[in-house]
Every structure is written in C-alpha cells, then in structure tokens.
Scaffold this motif. Sequence first.
Motif, mmCIF file in Angstrom:
data_model
loop_
_atom_site.group_PDB
_atom_site.id
_atom_site.type_symbol
_atom_site.label_atom_id
_atom_site.label_comp_id
_atom_site.label_asym_id
_atom_site.label_seq_id
_atom_site.Cartn_x
_atom_site.Cartn_y
_atom_site.Cartn_z
ATOM 1 N N VAL A 229 0.929 -1.265 -0.019
ATOM 2 C CA VAL A 229 -0.084 0.046 0.002
ATOM 3 C C VAL A 229 0.733 1.250 -0.012
ATOM 4 O O VAL A 229 1.750 1.463 0.986
ATOM 5 N N ALA A 230 0.795 1.993 -0.886
ATOM 6 C CA ALA A 230 1.284 3.415 -1.055
ATOM 7 C C ALA A 230 0.212 4.539 -0.570
ATOM 8 O O ALA A 230 -0.563 4.400 -1.033
ATOM 9 N N MET A 231 0.836 5.376 0.352
ATOM 10 C CA MET A 231 -0.046 6.325 1.112
ATOM 11 C C MET A 231 0.283 7.720 0.332
ATOM 12 O O MET A 231 1.560 7.985 0.192
ATOM 13 N N LEU A 232 -0.757 8.454 -0.034
ATOM 14 C CA LEU A 232 -0.737 9.864 -0.684
ATOM 15 C C LEU A 232 -1.384 10.615 0.259
ATOM 16 O O LEU A 232 -2.470 10.313 0.946
ATOM 17 N N LEU A 241 3.494 0.474 2.769
ATOM 18 C CA LEU A 241 3.540 -0.667 3.576
ATOM 19 C C LEU A 241 3.539 -1.974 2.736
ATOM 20 O O LEU A 241 2.832 -1.902 1.566
ATOM 21 N N THR A 242 4.247 -3.160 3.277
ATOM 22 C CA THR A 242 4.024 -4.237 2.306
ATOM 23 C C THR A 242 3.447 -4.936 3.361
ATOM 24 O O THR A 242 3.352 -4.979 4.734
ATOM 25 N N ASP A 243 2.581 -6.186 2.739
ATOM 26 C CA ASP A 243 1.804 -7.079 3.587
ATOM 27 C C ASP A 243 0.871 -6.458 4.527
ATOM 28 O O ASP A 243 0.912 -6.724 5.741
ATOM 29 N N PRO A 244 0.115 -5.747 4.215
ATOM 30 C CA PRO A 244 -0.811 -4.741 5.178
ATOM 31 C C PRO A 244 -1.731 -5.339 5.855
ATOM 32 O O PRO A 244 -2.535 -6.219 5.147
ATOM 33 N N THR A 245 -2.202 -4.963 6.989
ATOM 34 C CA THR A 245 -3.296 -5.618 7.313
ATOM 35 C C THR A 245 -4.269 -4.228 7.645
ATOM 36 O O THR A 245 -3.788 -3.119 7.685
ATOM 37 N N PRO A 246 -5.545 -4.352 7.911
ATOM 38 C CA PRO A 246 -6.424 -3.000 8.039
ATOM 39 C C PRO A 246 -5.876 -2.597 9.330
ATOM 40 O O PRO A 246 -5.906 -1.045 9.117
ATOM 41 N N ASP A 247 -5.546 -3.070 10.176
ATOM 42 C CA ASP A 247 -5.158 -2.258 11.333
ATOM 43 C C ASP A 247 -3.903 -1.589 11.348
ATOM 44 O O ASP A 247 -3.868 -0.149 11.663
ATOM 45 N N ARG A 248 -2.869 -2.156 10.499
ATOM 46 C CA ARG A 248 -1.586 -1.344 10.042
ATOM 47 C C ARG A 248 -2.031 -0.052 9.311
ATOM 48 O O ARG A 248 -1.431 0.969 9.460
ATOM 49 N N ILE A 249 -2.847 -0.296 8.467
ATOM 50 C CA ILE A 249 -3.282 0.610 7.743
ATOM 51 C C ILE A 249 -3.781 1.941 8.308
ATOM 52 O O ILE A 249 -3.548 3.238 8.033
ATOM 53 N N ARG A 250 -4.817 1.357 9.099
ATOM 54 C CA ARG A 250 -5.460 2.490 9.855
ATOM 55 C C ARG A 250 -4.371 3.427 10.824
ATOM 56 O O ARG A 250 -4.732 4.517 10.725
ATOM 57 N N ALA A 251 -3.498 2.631 11.120
ATOM 58 C CA ALA A 251 -2.493 3.078 12.344
ATOM 59 C C ALA A 251 -1.722 4.060 11.436
ATOM 60 O O ALA A 251 -1.400 5.267 11.820
#
Length: 261
Positions: A229-232, A241-251
């Motif tokens: 996941v690349a964040m803008l 992020l690599t191998d993301p989970t919803p929690d890690r993305i939310r954080a």
Amino acid sequence: MSVSVATEKRRAGVLAAGGHAVTASGLGKVYGTGATAVRALYEIDIAFEVGQFSAIMGPSGSGKSTLMHCLAGLDTATVGRVWLGDTELTHLDDTELTLLRRNRVGFIFQSFNLIPTLTARQNIELPMDLAGRRPDPDRLAELTTTLGVADRLDHRPAEMSGGQQQRVAIARALMADPDVVFADEPTGNLDSRTGAQVLDLLRRSVREFGQTVVMVTHDPVAASYADRVAMLSDGRLAGDLTDPTPDRIRAALDRLWECGQ
Ligand SMILES: Nc1ncnc2c1ncn2[C@@H]1O[C@H](COP(=O)(O)OP(=O)(O)O)[C@@H](O)[C@H]1O
Ligand SMILES: [Mg+2]
C-alpha cells in the motif's frame, strides 16, 4: 490460466528491465493555470512490480485518481516521466497513447462503465474488437467461469446486480491480457460483502494469473487485500506498507492525520 506468447515475451522484457510494470519519476500534475491552478501531485517517484497487487491510498482529494490517470496514460503529467514496462508514456502522442491503453492496460472503475446497450459478452469483447484482435473463446469461458458470470453473458448491464456488473468489468479488463490493470475505487458502489468478492477476484487474478494490479481506494479493508500500500497525502507520497493489515493501514493513516494537524 494461459497467457499469450507475446505477453510472455513482454513480461520477460519487463522483468529484465528491473521487474517494474509501471514507473513514475518526478511526476507532478497541475490542473489549470494562473490564479486558479491546482497542484494535485508533487514530484512522485514510485514503481509497481510485475505480478503484484498494489493499492494507492489516501484521503479524498489527496491525488489518488490523478496519479492513477497519469500512470495509465488517461491524463498527461505536467512534469516528470512515466513508463509502462520500458515504454515511456511521456514521449507518446495521443494516437500512440490510445493504442497503448487499448492493447496493454485494463481499467476498472467505481461506476463499472459498461456500455448499457451491449450484452455482457459484447462488453467483455469490446476492447479487443476495438483493437482489431480476436477474442479467444476459451479465455472468455475461463474468465467468466472464474468470475461467476458465465451464465450472464447474454444479459445487458441493467439486468445485472452491481456486483455482477463489476465482475463483468473485471472480465473485460482481464480479457486482453493487459500488462497492468488499474482499478479506481472498484468497490465504491458495492455493499461490503459484494465488495469483498470483487477484491478476492482481483487478488486471485494476481496470484493465479500473474496479473499486475494497481488499485486506488480510500478504504483500509479494501487496501488490505493488496501486497503493498502506497499512501498519498496532499499530493505527496507519505508512506509505503508491505503485507498490510487493516489495523496497520489505519494506524498509518492516523499518523498521517496527526502529522497534518
Ligand atoms: N480536472 C480537474 N481540474 C481541477 N482540479 C482537479 C481536477 N481533478 C482533480 N482536481 C483536484 O486535484 C486534487 C486531487 O484530486 P484527485 O486526484 O481526484 O484526488 P482523490 O482521487 O485522492 O480524491 C484535488 O484538489 C482535486 O480537487
Ligand atoms: Mg479519486
């Protein structure tokens, strides 16, 4: 899943060139000029690996769609360079870009974008018809069976549910065996259960068919289906992020908000 010899060769070439299906270097985009100019992207450097499922995330207005459109040759960068494999988009004229989009890129949109007067089969075959290529009936059968729409091929979009329409749109995007599939908020108009099915199918197209997928979303659960996941944020890259989970993305998104306050 079978892929054509031409595609195998192209993918081998791309792998030899560093394994990147899409690359941007110093990519910037400004809409309009003068006092009303809007700077949507600032000097983005990013690359997407062949055979990966990548997500581009960020709040509304952060530049996700603009980035996708510039990477896919739907819009032109104001500054910087973009490559599809080893083809530089920023050197192509409009006709060359049209041919590249037709032959090498698949698209999935939030609003499905099927042609209402055509049947599912005709919609799926349309990009290949436009490109003067003969759709392979075995591939059509394999794709539509995998996607669960094989019994809907003679239906028009109005006779299908949203989830069925989006699965037809995925079949259309995959049919021509593109180098990359770009999806802009593909689950935005679907309920969460139907959305999960669509995301699962996108993930399967990567795992089982070796497809490269780049998906724009603002939904952490949708993004968690991706390998990366690349964040803008405000037109700039703000995390990866690599191998993301919803929690890690939310954080990660929470940290972006805190930084922005
Ligand atoms: N055609 C356009 N003309 C002018 N401004 C635009 C245009 N498209 C997008 N923008 C602006 O560019 C910025 C990024 O938009 P966009 O890429 O659509 O973001 P996102 O997809 O993340 O919501 C926003 O400020 C938006 O208002
Ligand atoms: Mg958008």
